[in-house]
Design a protein around this motif. Structure first.
Motif, mmCIF file in Angstrom:
data_model
loop_
_atom_site.group_PDB
_atom_site.id
_atom_site.type_symbol
_atom_site.label_atom_id
_atom_site.label_comp_id
_atom_site.label_asym_id
_atom_site.label_seq_id
_atom_site.Cartn_x
_atom_site.Cartn_y
_atom_site.Cartn_z
ATOM 1 N N PRO A 152 3.955 10.531 -0.137
ATOM 2 C CA PRO A 152 3.705 9.283 0.518
ATOM 3 C C PRO A 152 4.729 8.182 -0.269
ATOM 4 C CG PRO A 152 1.948 9.701 -1.188
ATOM 5 C CD PRO A 152 2.844 10.901 -1.011
ATOM 6 N N VAL A 153 4.869 6.891 0.283
ATOM 7 C CA VAL A 153 5.604 6.017 -0.059
ATOM 8 C C VAL A 153 5.012 4.860 -0.057
ATOM 9 C CG1 VAL A 153 6.679 5.701 2.317
ATOM 10 C CG2 VAL A 153 8.047 5.101 0.406
ATOM 11 N N ARG A 154 5.364 3.839 -1.022
ATOM 12 C CA ARG A 154 4.855 2.661 -0.976
ATOM 13 C C ARG A 154 5.582 1.845 -0.156
ATOM 14 N NH1 ARG A 154 1.002 0.984 -3.938
ATOM 15 N NH2 ARG A 154 0.906 2.836 -5.213
ATOM 16 N N ALA A 155 4.807 0.745 0.562
ATOM 17 C CA ALA A 155 5.378 -0.338 1.289
ATOM 18 C C ALA A 155 5.982 -1.509 0.727
ATOM 19 C CB ALA A 155 4.114 -0.759 1.976
ATOM 20 N N GLU A 156 7.022 -1.854 1.099
ATOM 21 C CA GLU A 156 7.817 -2.775 0.757
ATOM 22 C C GLU A 156 7.791 -4.122 1.671
ATOM 23 O OE1 GLU A 156 12.087 -4.467 -0.936
ATOM 24 O OE2 GLU A 156 11.928 -2.605 -0.086
ATOM 25 N N ALA A 157 7.344 -5.431 1.383
ATOM 26 C CA ALA A 157 7.086 -6.333 2.195
ATOM 27 C C ALA A 157 6.218 -6.032 3.533
ATOM 28 C CB ALA A 157 8.526 -6.956 2.791
ATOM 29 N N GLY A 158 5.159 -5.182 3.368
ATOM 30 C CA GLY A 158 4.125 -4.737 4.455
ATOM 31 C C GLY A 158 4.974 -3.412 5.333
ATOM 32 N N ILE A 159 5.820 -2.944 4.962
ATOM 33 C CA ILE A 159 6.493 -1.898 5.680
ATOM 34 C C ILE A 159 6.832 -0.573 4.849
ATOM 35 C CG2 ILE A 159 8.420 -0.889 7.469
ATOM 36 C CD1 ILE A 159 8.630 -3.998 8.181
ATOM 37 N N ALA A 160 6.029 0.441 5.180
ATOM 38 C CA ALA A 160 6.558 1.695 4.383
ATOM 39 C C ALA A 160 7.744 2.747 5.259
ATOM 40 C CB ALA A 160 5.338 2.429 4.065
ATOM 41 N N ASN A 214 0.732 -1.331 0.049
ATOM 42 C CA ASN A 214 0.045 0.093 0.197
ATOM 43 C C ASN A 214 0.881 1.260 0.087
ATOM 44 O OD1 ASN A 214 -1.381 -2.266 1.242
ATOM 45 N ND2 ASN A 214 -2.991 -0.891 1.624
ATOM 46 N N GLU A 215 0.528 2.356 -0.524
ATOM 47 C CA GLU A 215 0.856 3.489 -0.491
ATOM 48 C C GLU A 215 0.596 4.099 0.763
ATOM 49 O OE1 GLU A 215 1.513 6.625 -3.688
ATOM 50 O OE2 GLU A 215 -0.220 7.248 -2.842
ATOM 51 N N VAL A 216 1.750 4.737 1.653
ATOM 52 C CA VAL A 216 1.469 5.233 2.889
ATOM 53 C C VAL A 216 1.608 6.815 3.022
ATOM 54 C CG1 VAL A 216 1.743 4.926 5.509
ATOM 55 C CG2 VAL A 216 1.707 3.131 3.976
ATOM 56 N N LEU A 217 0.800 7.567 3.489
ATOM 57 C CA LEU A 217 1.220 8.875 3.478
ATOM 58 C C LEU A 217 1.596 9.172 5.202
ATOM 59 C CD1 LEU A 217 1.333 11.971 2.589
ATOM 60 C CD2 LEU A 217 -1.016 12.129 3.365
ATOM 61 N N PHE A 218 2.669 10.041 5.491
ATOM 62 C CA PHE A 218 3.177 10.333 6.752
ATOM 63 C C PHE A 218 2.753 11.680 7.129
ATOM 64 C CE2 PHE A 218 5.339 6.645 5.690
ATOM 65 C CZ PHE A 218 5.701 5.841 6.826
ATOM 66 N N LYS A 219 2.157 12.107 7.905
ATOM 67 C CA LYS A 219 1.686 13.625 8.307
ATOM 68 C C LYS A 219 2.374 13.716 9.845
ATOM 69 C CE LYS A 219 -2.957 13.399 6.178
ATOM 70 N NZ LYS A 219 -4.339 13.644 6.552
ATOM 71 N N VAL A 220 3.110 14.803 9.655
ATOM 72 C CA VAL A 220 4.083 15.355 10.795
ATOM 73 C C VAL A 220 3.521 16.681 11.480
ATOM 74 C CG1 VAL A 220 6.502 15.832 11.449
ATOM 75 C CG2 VAL A 220 6.101 14.186 9.555
ATOM 76 N N VAL A 256 -0.026 8.232 10.275
ATOM 77 C CA VAL A 256 0.334 7.650 9.183
ATOM 78 C C VAL A 256 -1.235 6.962 8.428
ATOM 79 C CG1 VAL A 256 2.658 6.662 9.186
ATOM 80 C CG2 VAL A 256 0.872 5.318 10.603
ATOM 81 N N VAL A 257 -1.516 7.159 7.107
ATOM 82 C CA VAL A 257 -2.860 6.935 6.667
ATOM 83 C C VAL A 257 -2.502 6.177 5.252
ATOM 84 C CG1 VAL A 257 -3.947 8.895 7.774
ATOM 85 C CG2 VAL A 257 -2.773 9.231 5.511
ATOM 86 N N SER A 258 -3.206 5.327 4.996
ATOM 87 C CA SER A 258 -3.434 4.634 3.780
ATOM 88 C C SER A 258 -4.980 4.080 3.508
ATOM 89 C CB SER A 258 -2.689 3.337 3.833
ATOM 90 O OG SER A 258 -2.472 2.666 2.560
#
Length: 816
Positions: free
Chosen positions: A776-784, A759-765, A801-803
């Motif tokens: 946002p960044v796409r997860a690799e093996a379940g971790i973004a 999934n693509e995950v967005l990080f809001k700081v 973090v939202v997806s």
């Protein structure tokens, strides 16, 4: 990085509030040149944020300017600005006055600004950096055919040192063979006693002579004074210098060893009659080492097998511009991964990383900068000076046990790569560090007469026909070291050891098998002193647009299966402060659906392992003990020919990159229960394990007692997000340059990471931090993963973090 004050000396953090522009502007060195519209940055700094997969990073000219004021209390003092490094040709001015040209991107240089500044007024230091290809500056080779990346900028710390005019010199700045600064050596080292020999170089820049004495005190980690020595008073004339030599006898010393990295502080006080003019602290570790074919490698008289890896100093997005804490966190991960040694491939790395090695007990080899290049003339002159400077910088460190002076893989097909030159490099190192504790190392392969070159610790050769590392036929009387193994021999650029963390279970197991198979073979060589896998952490390469994925950790410092294989080689009975240690067990399996009974590989340093499926035991295993076998059929894709020119070697790049291949129908049978008899701790291979969705559990026992366990759950559908931060022993510093990795894990309803999730995950700081790089960044093996960098003000940071389709979450971290 903190300010540091002692009697007569202070070292100030010079990292903040630099002005930066990625351009070449005429007149930018002038004091009143306009810089209001330049970017304001904090060091360490990279000139351009790069993509994760970058080969041709920014190359060009950039400028840094800093306004500063000298306080009234520093009037009449000596002032020095020290750059830990700058990439890779630097020109420096103070208020428009030209001060220095420095060529080389990995070692420090210092400018004396005492006569250039006045108190109470605004001054400007200006630095012009040029990191374009330059055959005169190591590594010399063009970026497009270089197998690593050097990036750019003021990527390490800068310090302002303020001292009395009667002071201890800096060893690199002083430029004295086997001298300058403080040089500590050891004699007659044992558990009962040790002699600490201290050489202190003092310069008097006052207008009159001074009666000088040096008081040297050894202080233990509890801040207790162990022993002190006071030398004779010497008259040092105006403008002259003197080297003081003292000896301290330490009874029952706490010796430095990878299992017990005991450190002392050496306090040096310079007295002018009854006044302390300078006080300096040097951290040291008392130890003695030796290398021989018959005795192997010994430290403090005890034999120890070197189990190491290689490390490049780079990070995603920011290249080499890493904070002190980031370097420490890397060292912690390598120590926890079961390594006791790191090769700093292929250049001197940040002082902060070596500080961490000293503290954590990671031995190191420090290489002179270079890679497949050795042009005569200015290049070789700089190499000679680099050898001297790196030894002067790091000679007091207990972690450095070898000095690599051979310019990695620079074989005779390269102009200037002669036996005579490398023999000279060996002699320079011994000239800089006399005595029996200097050990040069370097490549034997390609040398016409390795015995003449005479490296103290020769690197073994390579035989591609049978994947062996011979040595005895060329150097029958020496022990050898395997500087790199486990990657290139399994397919060159298409090596089956080059596996992303997101690859399937089969590929990750094959990667781990490659390293196990090679390590087992290495350990069977009677001339082997140890080895270093290639490599510890994935890295970028100028010659290739993909990250080199042969690391035990990926570029975001997340582990692959092979990391746990090496972790299983650590001793379960050794405890360290601030480091995960002791017994471990890890199931190298995702426990997902399969049509036939599974082979389950477990890495552990326990005596035995019991495996359970949904609470039912499927057997108890002792460590594998099967026979050694030939590896099998290897993929041989595109391979570098080290004898070709740079242009010939990588001419394929103009035609685009071909698709990467994997194991296919190779006749290799990983984890057959063999190829492990020479390992310290073999894996545990369970076969014919019937698949049932649910829980796979391994329990490790030592002496019949359960000491550790690992549980793997069959993942179901992605449900929610979790966030964690990679602290690894160092809190996030509010200094404008420190950073941590923030990991957004995609979990199922049971809290299991779903390895198939991308999934693509967005990080809001919210708070004093910012995401650097992709978001946002796409997860690799379940971790973004993102890189979260602090601001210069402390505070509480909330990261949401939202997806799409997943339950969001908030993680919190404080910068201090």
């Amino acid at each position: 990085m903190m300010n540091f004050y002692t009697q007569g000396r202070k070292t100030l953090n010079f990292n903040s509030d630099w002005k930066f522009i990625r351009d070449d502007l005429a007149g930018a060195e002038q004091r009143h040149a306009p810089d209001e519209n330049w970017e304001t940055v904090c060091l360490p700094h990279t000139p351009q944020i790069e993509t994760v997969h970058v080969d041709l990073h920014f190359q060009g000219i950039c400028w840094y300017r800093k306004h500063f004021t000298v306080s009234e209390e520093d009037a009449g003092k000596k002032l020095f600005i020290e750059f830990e490094a700058a990439m890779h040709e630097a020109d420096v001015w103070i208020d428009g006055k030209y001060k220095l040209n420095h060529k080389g991107g990995y070692l420090p240089f210092t400018i004396d600004i005492t006569d250039d500044v006045e108190t109470g007024i605004d001054h400007v230091i200006a630095v012009r950096l040029d990191n374009r290809d330059n055959g005169n500056i190591p590594p010399g080779k063009p970026l497009g055919s270089l197998d690593f990346s050097y990036f750019g900028g003021l990527y390490r710390n800068v310090h302002l040192h303020v001292t009395d005019k009667l002071h201890v010199t800096d060893a690199v700045h002083a430029g004295i063979k086997a001298g300058g600064g403080i040089f500590v050596q050891y004699n007659d080292v044992s558990k009962e006693a040790a002699t600490v020999r201290v050489q202190t170089h003092v310069v008097n820049e006052h207008d009159t002579g001074k009666r000088v004495r040096v008081v040297t005190t050894l202080i233990d980690k509890e801040s207790r004074e162990v022993v002190s020595a006071e030398g004779q008073t010497e008259t040092v004339a105006a403008g002259c210098d003197h080297t003081f030599i003292q000896s301290l006898t330490v009874t029952n010393p706490r010796l430095w060893h990878p299992y017990s990295p005991n450190l002392y502080s050496l306090r040096t006080q310079i007295w002018d009659d009854d006044r302390i003019t300078d006080e300096k602290y040097t951290r040291i570790g008392i130890r003695t080492i030796s290398f021989s074919k018959s005795g192997g490698f010994t430290i403090n008289g005890e034999r120890l097998v070197i189990r190491g890896t290689n490390r490049h100093q780079q990070f995603p997005y920011i290249g080499n511009a890493a904070s002190n804490n980031a370097h420490y966190r890397d060292a912690v991960k390598l120590k926890e991964g079961g390594y006791n040694f790191v090769r700093l491939g292929h250049y001197p790395q940040a002082p902060a990383f070596l500080d961490a090695c000293d503290e954590l007990g990671l031995m190191a080899v420090e290489p002179v900068p270079g890679w497949q290049y050795c042009e005569e003339g200015e290049f070789q002159d700089i190499v000679r000076q680099n050898i001297r400077d790196m030894i002067r910088r790091d000679r007091n460190r207990p972690c450095v046990i070898m000095w690599e002076v051979s310019l990695n893989e620079t074989y005779p097909g390269r102009r200037g790569a002669t036996d005579e030159f490398f023999h000279e490099c060996h002699l320079i190192a011994h000239e800089e560090y006399p005595g029996d504790q200097m050990f040069t190392s370097g490549d034997t392969i390609g040398r016409v007469n390795p015995a003449y070159v005479n490296f103290d610790v020769p690197y073994t050769m390579w035989n591609d026909d049978n994947l062996s590392r011979p040595l005895e036929e060329v150097l029958p009387d020496k022990g050898g070291f395997d500087r790199e193994y486990g990657d290139y021999e399994f397919g060159g650029h298409e090596s089956t050891s080059r596996v992303p963390r997101g690859a399937d279970e089969e590929k990750l197991l094959l990667q781990a098998w490659n390293y196990q198979w090679s390590l087992n073979r290495n350990r069977g060589n009677r001339w082997s002193l140890g080895d270093a896998s290639w490599l510890g952490i994935d890295h970028n390469r100028g010659c290739y647009p993909w990250v080199a994925e042969c690391g035990a950790l990926d570029t975001f410092r997340l582990p692959k299966y092979v990391y746990y294989f090496y972790q299983s080689q650590r001793r379960p009975d050794i405890a360290y402060e601030h480091v995960d240690c002791g017994p471990m067990v890890y199931i190298a399996n995702r426990w997902t659906e399969r049509t036939s009974p599974a082979k389950v590989v477990v890495f552990s340093n326990c005596d035995e392992v019991e495996l359970f499926v949904n609470g039912h035991s499927v057997g108890v295993r002792k460590p594998d003990q099967g026979p050694d076998t030939e590896y099998g059929e290897r993929i041989t894709g595109y391979e570098v020919d080290y004898w070709l020119t740079d242009e010939e070697q990588h001419k394929w790049k103009n035609d685009g990159v071909q698709g990467k291949t994997y194991v296919g129908d190779m006749r290799v049978f990983p984890y057959d229960g063999g190829n492990c008899r020479n390992l310290e701790r073999a894996p545990f291979t369970f076969t014919e394990v019937k698949y049932e969705p649910g829980e796979l559990k391994a329990i490790g026992r030592i002496g019949g007692k359960e000491v550790t366990e690992c549980v793997v759950q069959t993942p179901t559908e992605p449900k929610k997000l979790n966030i964690r931060f990679d602290i690894s022993g160092k809190a996030l510093a509010a200094d404008g340059s420190d950073f941590v990795f923030a990991y957004a894990e995609i979990l199922d309803a049971n809290g299991t990471v779903v390895p198939s999730a991308s999934n693509e995950v967005l990080f809001k700081v919210e708070g004093p931090a910012v995401v650097v790089g992709e978001n946002p960044v796409r997860a690799e093996a379940g971790i973004a993963t993102v890189l979260l960098q602090s601001h210069s003000a402390p505070g509480n940071i909330a990261v949401t973090v939202v997806s799409k389709g997943l339950e969001w979450t908030v993680g919190r971290i404080a910068s201090i």
